[in-house]
Design an enzyme around this catalytic site. Sequence first.
Site, short mmCIF file in Angstrom:
data_model
loop_
_atom_site.label_atom_id
_atom_site.label_comp_id
_atom_site.label_asym_id
_atom_site.label_seq_id
_atom_site.Cartn_x
_atom_site.Cartn_y
_atom_site.Cartn_z
N CYS A 189 16.79 38.00 -61.98
CA CYS A 189 15.73 38.98 -61.69
C CYS A 189 14.77 38.39 -60.66
CB CYS A 189 14.99 39.32 -62.97
SG CYS A 189 15.98 40.28 -64.16
N CYS A 217 19.27 32.75 -70.64
CA CYS A 217 18.63 34.01 -70.99
C CYS A 217 19.11 34.54 -72.33
CB CYS A 217 18.89 35.04 -69.90
SG CYS A 217 20.63 35.37 -69.62
#
Length: 222
Positions: A189, A217
Site C-alpha cells: 500500500c 501483514c
Amino acid sequence: MPTYTALVDRLGAIADEVPGAVIANSLGMEDMLLVHAAAEAGLTLGVLVLETGRLHEQTLALLDTAMARYAGLNWDVRSPDSQALARIIQTDGVNGFRRSVAARQACCQARKVIPLNQALAGYPGWITGQRRAQSLTREALGLRETDGHGRLKFNPLANWSLKQVRASIDALDIPINPLHDQHFPSIGCAPCTRAISAGEDVRAGRWWWEQPDSKECGLHPL
C-alpha cells in the site's frame, strides 16, 4: 541455479496436482513472473489480486495492463469490506496504522487478510511469489507448505534471488511496476511503502517504522 524453464515446469506440476489453484498476485516483480509463466504455458491457474484501496496509481495501472495482456487467465480482483474499513478508520483514523504494530496489523487484516481468506475459501490451493531472501521472516520458506486453513500453498520462487527474478523479467519483456526502477523492490500500500537506499534490505521500505521481525501483514503467518 533456478531457471525460467524449471519454473514453468514447476507451475505445470502444481496445476496438474491441484486443478483450480490460484496465483496470489500482489503485482510485484515475482508475481508478474509467475503470471507470465502460467499464461505462456497455457496453464489453468487463476490470478487473485487484492485491491486494498490504498495502492499506488502505478500499481493500479499495472493491474489494467496485466489483465489485458494475460486475459486468458481467470482474474479474481477482491476489495475489502467497506464497513470493516469504516470501523478501522473510526477507531484509529485514516493513517492510524503508524501508531503501533497492533494498529497496523488491524488495518492489514481489514484490507488484505480477511479479503484474502474469503477469496481463498473458493480455491483448493494457492501459489505465492515469496522468496527466502526477502526478509528475516521468510528465511525458512518452503517450496511447498500447508497454510493455516489446511490448503496447499506453493512458493516456487523460494530459492530465487532478486537478481535472477529481474533477469527473467527483462529477458521476457514482462510488464512490471515502474516503481521498481525508482528503488521500490517491494511494493505494498502507498502509505506503507517507501523507496530504499543502497545496501538496505529489499523489504526495508515496507512498514519502515517497525522492527524487521514484525514486517508481515498476516497474509503469510510466521
